[in-house]
Write a protein that holds these residues in place. Sequence first.
Motif, PDB file in Angstrom:
ATOM      1  N   SER A 200       0.553  -1.225  -0.082  1.00 14.78           N
ATOM      2  CA  SER A 200      -0.180  -0.143   0.311  1.00 14.78           C
ATOM      3  C   SER A 200       0.574   1.412   0.208  1.00 14.78           C
ATOM      4  O   SER A 200       2.207   1.496   0.158  1.00 14.78           O
ATOM      5  CB  SER A 200      -0.797  -0.184   1.416  1.00 14.78           C
ATOM      6  N   LYS A 201       0.278   2.359  -0.226  1.00 18.11           N
ATOM      7  CA  LYS A 201       1.522   3.836  -0.632  1.00 18.11           C
ATOM      8  C   LYS A 201       1.582   3.931   1.349  1.00 18.11           C
ATOM      9  O   LYS A 201       3.131   3.807   1.488  1.00 18.11           O
ATOM     10  CB  LYS A 201      -0.128   4.817  -0.058  1.00 18.11           C
ATOM     11  N   ASN A 202       1.485   3.643   2.597  1.00 19.06           N
ATOM     12  CA  ASN A 202       2.093   3.519   3.612  1.00 19.06           C
ATOM     13  C   ASN A 202       3.350   1.888   3.376  1.00 19.06           C
ATOM     14  O   ASN A 202       3.335   2.187   4.985  1.00 19.06           O
ATOM     15  CB  ASN A 202       1.070   4.050   4.722  1.00 19.06           C
ATOM     16  N   ASP A 231      -5.557   1.969   0.928  1.00 17.01           N
ATOM     17  CA  ASP A 231      -5.187   3.500   0.452  1.00 17.01           C
ATOM     18  C   ASP A 231      -6.513   4.137   0.844  1.00 17.01           C
ATOM     19  O   ASP A 231      -6.551   5.355   0.985  1.00 17.01           O
ATOM     20  CB  ASP A 231      -4.942   3.477  -0.975  1.00 17.01           C
ATOM     21  N   PHE A 232      -7.438   3.852   0.420  1.00 19.12           N
ATOM     22  CA  PHE A 232      -8.522   5.033  -0.066  1.00 19.12           C
ATOM     23  C   PHE A 232      -9.538   4.810   1.952  1.00 19.12           C
ATOM     24  O   PHE A 232      -9.521   6.214   2.333  1.00 19.12           O
ATOM     25  CB  PHE A 232      -9.804   4.101  -1.106  1.00 19.12           C
ATOM     26  N   TYR A 233      -9.616   3.909   2.163  1.00 17.60           N
ATOM     27  CA  TYR A 233     -10.006   4.282   3.399  1.00 17.60           C
ATOM     28  C   TYR A 233      -8.510   4.640   4.488  1.00 17.60           C
ATOM     29  O   TYR A 233      -9.159   5.772   5.539  1.00 17.60           O
ATOM     30  CB  TYR A 233     -10.123   2.531   4.130  1.00 17.60           C
ATOM     31  N   GLU A 234      -7.406   4.623   4.698  1.00 20.89           N
ATOM     32  CA  GLU A 234      -6.065   5.987   5.105  1.00 20.89           C
ATOM     33  C   GLU A 234      -6.032   6.653   4.886  1.00 20.89           C
ATOM     34  O   GLU A 234      -6.487   7.851   6.066  1.00 20.89           O
ATOM     35  CB  GLU A 234      -4.934   4.906   4.577  1.00 20.89           C
ATOM     36  N   ASP A 235      -7.055   7.282   3.996  1.00 21.15           N
ATOM     37  CA  ASP A 235      -7.052   8.662   3.131  1.00 21.15           C
ATOM     38  C   ASP A 235      -8.065   9.222   3.841  1.00 21.15           C
ATOM     39  O   ASP A 235      -8.092  10.572   3.933  1.00 21.15           O
ATOM     40  CB  ASP A 235      -6.983   9.014   1.543  1.00 21.15           C
ATOM     41  N   TYR A 236      -9.291   7.989   3.512  1.00 13.41           N
ATOM     42  CA  TYR A 236     -10.671   9.113   4.272  1.00 13.41           C
ATOM     43  C   TYR A 236     -10.911   9.205   5.234  1.00 13.41           C
ATOM     44  O   TYR A 236     -11.858  10.188   6.409  1.00 13.41           O
ATOM     45  CB  TYR A 236     -12.098   7.507   3.864  1.00 13.41           C
ATOM     46  N   LYS A 238      -8.209   8.767   8.383  1.00 12.10           N
ATOM     47  CA  LYS A 238      -7.374   9.423   7.894  1.00 12.10           C
ATOM     48  C   LYS A 238      -6.466   9.271   9.634  1.00 12.10           C
ATOM     49  O   LYS A 238      -5.802   9.518  10.708  1.00 12.10           O
ATOM     50  CB  LYS A 238      -7.066  11.114   8.601  1.00 12.10           C
TER      51      LYS A 238
END
Length: 273
Positions: A200-202, A231-236, A238
């Motif tokens: 994932s991005k992180n 990725d989506f939920y980490e961004d959504y 935070k």
Amino acid sequence: MKTVEHFFEKFIPENYNIFLDINRSEKTFFGNVAISGEALDHQIALHQKDLVIHSVLLDNQDLSYDLDQDSESVRIELPETGSMTLVLEFSGKITDNMTGIYPSYYTLNGQKKEIISTQFESHFAREAFPCIDEPEAKATFDLAIKFDQAQGELVLSNMPEINVDRREDSGVWTFDTTPRISSYLLAFALGELRGKTAKSKNGTEVGVFATVAQPESAVDFALDMATRVIDFYEDYFKVPYPLPQSYHVALPDFSAGAMENWGLVTYREVYLL
């Protein structure tokens, strides 16, 4: 109305250090577990179902215990209360009930084969090892597994493997300590599995695995979606995904659609691939 006894009220587990030696050819397993926790009473009970308890030790001293099949438990007499580590040796059988530790069958080139996996929700961890098998009794878990391993076979669990060099000498697969979880979320799968991983991005390692009867490309869609969903939920939200891995395993025989074991989600094949 009959009330249910809560074992957690007399013993609070903090950590389970579990070793399982699995024999697929004989459909049996042998193991030991060191349970660290706090005893609040001189008489405590741990859940077990259809296990043979060989010994219960405290500070290398044998303790008195009785099996109570009606309450699926082993009842233990303690000489003291407070913080302690109980060590139990036990054995059990692998059955086709699709609960506890069970075989999952598939066919490859006309030959019947199997992988071994787990289903502990809602109260089936007790079929694999003695424990306080109640959702409130959260603890950390250290898992080690040995089995009659053949070339190309592997073991997956909730956390990444550690001590890989030692495994190459001993044949024991050892996994990192889990966060505090309920007993029903512990999971593993072993056998001739293969899969693909991505990041994932992180930096979370995302993986999708299936039996070798499935084409390698069968995992591609699930792997792409699983990575993008994190990725989506980490961004959504935070909020970072809290584990180092997010593995997903397709099982040929599975009683539910999927099971949310933290770090090793298991699925019926048709719902993942």
